[in-house]
Write a protein that holds these residues in place. Structure first.
Motif, PDB file in Angstrom:
ATOM      1  N   ASN A 172     -10.770 -36.097 -62.957  1.00  0.00           N
ATOM      2  CA  ASN A 172     -11.239 -34.717 -62.955  1.00  0.00           C
ATOM      3  C   ASN A 172     -10.568 -34.028 -64.148  1.00  0.00           C
ATOM      4  N   PRO A 173     -11.327 -33.495 -65.119  1.00  0.00           N
ATOM      5  CA  PRO A 173     -12.760 -33.183 -65.095  1.00  0.00           C
ATOM      6  C   PRO A 173     -13.650 -34.162 -65.836  1.00  0.00           C
ATOM      7  N   VAL A 174     -13.078 -35.154 -66.543  1.00  0.00           N
ATOM      8  CA  VAL A 174     -13.873 -35.908 -67.526  1.00  0.00           C
ATOM      9  C   VAL A 174     -14.664 -37.051 -66.910  1.00  0.00           C
ATOM     10  N   TYR A 309     -22.175 -35.047 -74.189  1.00  0.00           N
ATOM     11  CA  TYR A 309     -21.529 -35.125 -72.886  1.00  0.00           C
ATOM     12  C   TYR A 309     -20.700 -36.389 -72.794  1.00  0.00           C
ATOM     13  N   TYR A 317     -18.502 -35.217 -61.497  1.00  0.00           N
ATOM     14  CA  TYR A 317     -18.527 -34.160 -62.496  1.00  0.00           C
ATOM     15  C   TYR A 317     -19.293 -34.579 -63.740  1.00  0.00           C
ATOM     16  N   TRP A 319     -19.077 -33.503 -67.849  1.00  0.00           N
ATOM     17  CA  TRP A 319     -18.240 -32.854 -68.860  1.00  0.00           C
ATOM     18  C   TRP A 319     -19.110 -32.671 -70.099  1.00  0.00           C
ATOM     19  N   GLY A 345     -13.780 -25.303 -69.867  1.00  0.00           N
ATOM     20  CA  GLY A 345     -12.914 -26.417 -70.230  1.00  0.00           C
ATOM     21  C   GLY A 345     -11.482 -26.019 -70.501  1.00  0.00           C
ATOM     22  N   GLY A 352      -9.350 -29.248 -73.527  1.00  0.00           N
ATOM     23  CA  GLY A 352     -10.604 -28.979 -72.824  1.00  0.00           C
ATOM     24  C   GLY A 352     -11.440 -27.911 -73.499  1.00  0.00           C
ATOM     25  N   TRP A 355     -15.556 -27.454 -74.090  1.00  0.00           N
ATOM     26  CA  TRP A 355     -16.277 -28.212 -73.074  1.00  0.00           C
ATOM     27  C   TRP A 355     -16.363 -27.389 -71.794  1.00  0.00           C
ATOM     28  N   ARG A 357     -17.201 -27.979 -67.341  1.00  0.00           N
ATOM     29  CA  ARG A 357     -17.385 -28.959 -66.262  1.00  0.00           C
ATOM     30  C   ARG A 357     -18.443 -28.471 -65.284  1.00  0.00           C
TER      31      ARG A 357
END
Length: 387
Positions: A172-174, A309, A317, A319, A345, A352, A355, A357
């Motif tokens: 999380n988050p990727v 992405y 998720y 990203w 992000g 982040g 980006w 999520r």
């Protein structure tokens, strides 16, 4: 007046929670893609087990380490699902995965220690480290490396104060998943530099392109602590049950720390967790199938756009890259103008930025609507900047 704790005072508010609160106040319906909440309710047999425990009067204190029957069931699950054969004495039942991580860090950190944490990564981890008078140091997860840890870069970041490395898979988050060879390299680094590893595996049930591999499988000398949760797998976020798996040398310390920290997890919800492990598992399969289907639908939609992405291999998720240097403002404007809520992000760390999520746990129709509005909004924002 005495001053408050400097460790509590340095905690920043959650950027995700800020969007959540703004979405709650928004007039009219909001397409909610910002919350990491399972898309399915708690299974009925879990609720029944909690109600039956209450009806039996099982509302007193439980052992600090957890109900013996639940710890035994967790040990059996670890052997069958995670290929980890270990005694139940190495398991401590916790108030969710968050408290599992807090407890694990409590028994390994000293004031002034550094902990290497993923960036972007789950923001609560850094907050826990700070509360323990230690310092989180981000290690970058870069697009060029598939948002996976670069072990050589991690090695360069290890300093004289470094005490532990936090790894998260599925992430999380990727939404990346670490495979066996990469985990072996991470554990080898920890062995060479004499570090602990905290492994956050709360999304273990949801991998799409291959199996989940527990970090502790690569651990020959007992330096991996693993955090698990019932929240995501069994739709039990509000019931707050998780567990920490420790090396033998740390398990007695963790039990004593748990007594001081929490006394015990609520007895009725522990019976609910026991039912979640030993009862029907079809709800887990349904959730995984639904998240996979939504992932594939979303990726098909995104492939027709110019939005970059990260490929989601696990968790639930998406990203997504957005053309802005301020994702917090982007997320606020997207919510205010398009009624779509996403997690900025920047809330997940410095790397982040740029980006956002999105949650695959949202209904499929909401996911499609949200992506369409986000893509259109991003294109309009980009046009206005270059006008």
């Amino acid at each position: 007046m005495p001053k408050p704790s400097p460790y509590a005072a340095q905690l920043a508010g959650s950027g995700i929670r800020a969007i959540m609160e703004r979405a709650r106040r928004a007039p009219g319906p909001v397409v909610s893609l910002h919350i990491g909440e399972p898309g399915f309710p708690t299974p009925p047999h879990v609720g029944d087990a909690i109600a039956e425990a209450q009806a039996r009067g099982e509302t007193g204190y439980a052992p600090s380490a957890g109900l013996p029957a639940l710890r035994d069931a967790i040990s059996a699950k670890l052997a069958s699902a995670n290929d980890l054969a270990l005694r139940s004495e190495r398991v401590v039942v916790t108030a969710g995965g968050t408290q599992a991580l807090h407890l694990g860090l409590t028994v390994v950190l000293r004031p002034g220690d550094d902990v290497l944490v993923p960036d972007p990564g789950w923001p609560n981890a850094g907050g826990i480290v700070r509360l323990l008078a230690a310092r989180p140091r981000g290690y970058p997860l870069r697009k060029a490396n598939g948002f996976l840890p670069d072990v050589d870069e991690l090695a360069r970041l290890v300093g004289p104060r470094t005490r532990a490395i936090l790894v998260n898979s599925p992430a999380n988050p990727v939404a990346t998943v670490l495979d066996g060879p990469l985990l072996e390299r991470l554990v080898r680094l920890a062995h060479e530099r004499d570090l602990w590893i905290l492994s956050d595996e709360c999304y273990e049930a949801f991998t799409f392109d291959g199996p989940h591999v527990s970090t502790a499988r690569a651990d020959p000398d007992g330096r991996v602590l693993t955090c698990f949760s019932f929240s995501k797998t069994h739709g039990m976020t509000g019931l707050r049950v998780g567990y920490l798996v420790l090396p033998e040398v740390l398990a007695p310390l963790a039990v004593r720390a748990q007594e001081a920290m929490l006394a015990c997890v609520g007895t009725p919800v522990q019976y609910g967790a026991l039912a979640a492990l030993t009862g029907p598992q079809d709800h887990v399969d349904r959730a995984r199938t639904a998240y996979l289907r939504r992932r594939d639908e979303a990726l098909e939609l995104l492939r027709a756009t110019a939005v970059p992405y990260a490929h989601p291999a696990g968790a639930y998720y998406l990203w997504l890259r957005v053309h802005t240097s301020d994702t917090t403002s982007f997320a606020v404007r997207l919510l205010d103008e398009q009624r779509v809520a996403v997690a900025p992000g920047r809330a997940f760390g410095d790397h982040g930025e740029g980006w956002v999520r999105l949650s695959l746990a949202a209904p499929a129709a909401d996911l499609v609507t949200g992506i369409e509005r986000l893509v259109a909004f991003g294109a309009e924002a980009g046009s206005s900047r270059h006008a």
